[in-house]
Design an enzyme around this catalytic site. Structure first.
Site, PDB file in Angstrom:
ATOM      1  N   PHE A  10       6.340   1.855   3.550  1.00  0.00           N
ATOM      2  CA  PHE A  10       5.211   2.406   2.842  1.00  0.00           C
ATOM      3  C   PHE A  10       5.463   4.082   2.177  1.00  0.00           C
ATOM      4  CE2 PHE A  10       4.535   3.336   7.616  1.00  0.00           C
ATOM      5  CZ  PHE A  10       4.583   4.804   7.637  1.00  0.00           C
ATOM      6  N   TYR A  34       5.876  14.225   4.227  1.00  0.00           N
ATOM      7  CA  TYR A  34       6.221  13.169   5.029  1.00  0.00           C
ATOM      8  C   TYR A  34       7.590  12.726   5.167  1.00  0.00           C
ATOM      9  CZ  TYR A  34       1.308  12.138   5.083  1.00  0.00           C
ATOM     10  OH  TYR A  34      -0.187  12.004   5.201  1.00  0.00           O
ATOM     11  N   HIS A  89      -5.733  13.363   7.811  1.00  0.00           N
ATOM     12  CA  HIS A  89      -4.226  13.280   8.484  1.00  0.00           C
ATOM     13  C   HIS A  89      -4.230  14.416   9.562  1.00  0.00           C
ATOM     14  CE1 HIS A  89      -0.123  14.234   9.412  1.00  0.00           C
ATOM     15  NE2 HIS A  89      -0.325  15.381   9.303  1.00  0.00           N
ATOM     16  N   LYS A  97      -7.757  13.735   2.590  1.00  0.00           N
ATOM     17  CA  LYS A  97      -6.674  13.224   1.890  1.00  0.00           C
ATOM     18  C   LYS A  97      -7.657  12.769   0.561  1.00  0.00           C
ATOM     19  CE  LYS A  97      -3.745  11.078   5.317  1.00  0.00           C
ATOM     20  NZ  LYS A  97      -2.830   9.841   5.587  1.00  0.00           N
ATOM     21  N   THR A 107      -5.106   5.463  13.148  1.00  0.00           N
ATOM     22  CA  THR A 107      -4.718   5.422  11.718  1.00  0.00           C
ATOM     23  C   THR A 107      -5.200   4.438  10.947  1.00  0.00           C
ATOM     24  OG1 THR A 107      -2.471   6.476  12.693  1.00  0.00           O
ATOM     25  CG2 THR A 107      -2.257   5.411  10.503  1.00  0.00           C
ATOM     26  N   GLU A 157       3.853  21.898  10.199  1.00  0.00           N
ATOM     27  CA  GLU A 157       2.919  21.434   9.190  1.00  0.00           C
ATOM     28  C   GLU A 157       2.086  22.647   8.621  1.00  0.00           C
ATOM     29  OE1 GLU A 157       0.948  17.801  10.654  1.00  0.00           O
ATOM     30  OE2 GLU A 157       2.863  16.874  10.489  1.00  0.00           O
ATOM     31  N   ASN A 162      -6.346   6.656   4.206  1.00  0.00           N
ATOM     32  CA  ASN A 162      -7.422   6.759   5.625  1.00  0.00           C
ATOM     33  C   ASN A 162      -8.111   8.163   5.919  1.00  0.00           C
ATOM     34  OD1 ASN A 162      -4.792   8.065   6.060  1.00  0.00           O
ATOM     35  ND2 ASN A 162      -4.357   6.994   7.884  1.00  0.00           N
TER      36      ASN A 162
HETATM   37  P1  CMP Z   1      -0.737  10.013   8.434  1.00  0.00           P
HETATM   38  O1  CMP Z   1      -1.621  10.374   9.851  1.00  0.00           O
HETATM   39  O2  CMP Z   1      -1.100  10.940   7.302  1.00  0.00           O
HETATM   40  O3  CMP Z   1       0.582   9.986   8.435  1.00  0.00           O
HETATM   41  C1  CMP Z   1       1.674   8.856   7.859  1.00  0.00           C
HETATM   42  C2  CMP Z   1       0.650   8.141   7.036  1.00  0.00           C
HETATM   43  O4  CMP Z   1       1.264   6.878   6.449  1.00  0.00           O
HETATM   44  C3  CMP Z   1      -0.504   7.551   7.748  1.00  0.00           C
HETATM   45  O5  CMP Z   1      -1.351   8.596   7.941  1.00  0.00           O
HETATM   46  C4  CMP Z   1      -0.759   6.430   6.949  1.00  0.00           C
HETATM   47  O6  CMP Z   1      -2.004   6.862   6.093  1.00  0.00           O
HETATM   48  C5  CMP Z   1       0.307   5.866   6.123  1.00  0.00           C
HETATM   49  N1  CMP Z   1       0.746   4.701   6.144  1.00  0.00           N
HETATM   50  C6  CMP Z   1       0.544   3.793   5.177  1.00  0.00           C
HETATM   51  N2  CMP Z   1       0.725   2.604   5.278  1.00  0.00           N
HETATM   52  C7  CMP Z   1       1.157   2.506   6.814  1.00  0.00           C
HETATM   53  C8  CMP Z   1       1.500   1.654   7.621  1.00  0.00           C
HETATM   54  N3  CMP Z   1       1.814   0.430   7.460  1.00  0.00           N
HETATM   55  N4  CMP Z   1       1.603   2.135   9.050  1.00  0.00           N
HETATM   56  C9  CMP Z   1       1.374   3.469   9.525  1.00  0.00           C
HETATM   57  N5  CMP Z   1       0.960   4.327   8.433  1.00  0.00           N
HETATM   58  C10 CMP Z   1       0.901   3.950   7.094  1.00  0.00           C
END
Ligand code: CMP
Length: 145
Positions: free
Chosen positions: A62, A54, A120, A14, A96, A131, A117
């Protein structure tokens, strides 16, 4: 993408991790983890591409911040192959929320927050297929054998 799909997953390094210069270290973790990189490219997602990727999270609080973040800077998209690829990549990434990630995982080491984070990973083989196809054409999946 036919009989091998069960061994493929999709990953993103990311914008936070790319911006921090961690791309190489994360790719090293991936190859050390026994994955073969079938496809990889640096892209800058448009807002529309991030929204599409997404879309399943469209109603979540979020979502706007996630789209903003994912289109804010370049990221690296990957098609990864390994036995049990989906679970193996999720195990290597960690939870996550990096605060809940196990020691030794990518998110524990490189991620700052649940929103930013570092990586992904697909959560199922079906989503891995969707994806990978979102970012790569069949021709871009390199066969090294
Ligand atoms: P990802 O695995 O890329 O899929 C969805 C993303 O939403 C997740 O990683 C997080 O980086 C992002 N995200 C941001 N805020 C939240 C939250 N409160 N709970 C879960 N995912 C979140």
């Amino acid at each position: 993408m036919s009989e091998q799909i069960g061994n493929l997953t999709f990953g993103i390094i990311k914008p936070d991790a790319v911006r921090a210069g961690k791309t190489g270290a994360i790719i090293q973790r991936i190859t050390d983890g026994g994955f073969r990189i079938r496809a990889m490219k640096l892209i800058r997602m448009t807002r529309e591409e991030a929204e599409g990727f997404y879309a399943v999270h469209r109603e979540r609080p979020f979502f706007a911040g996630l789209v903003e973040f994912m289109s804010s800077a370049p990221c690296v998209v990957l098609a990864l192959e390994r036995d049990g690829a989906v679970k193996a990549w999720r195990d290597l990434m960690g939870a996550t929320d990096p605060a809940k990630a196990d020691a030794g995982t990518i998110r524990k080491e490189f991620a700052a927050s649940i929103g930013e984070n570092a990586v992904h990973g697909s959560d199922s083989e079906e989503n891995a297929r969707i994806e990978i196809a979102y970012f790569f054409s069949q021709l871009e999946l390199v066969n090294s054998e």
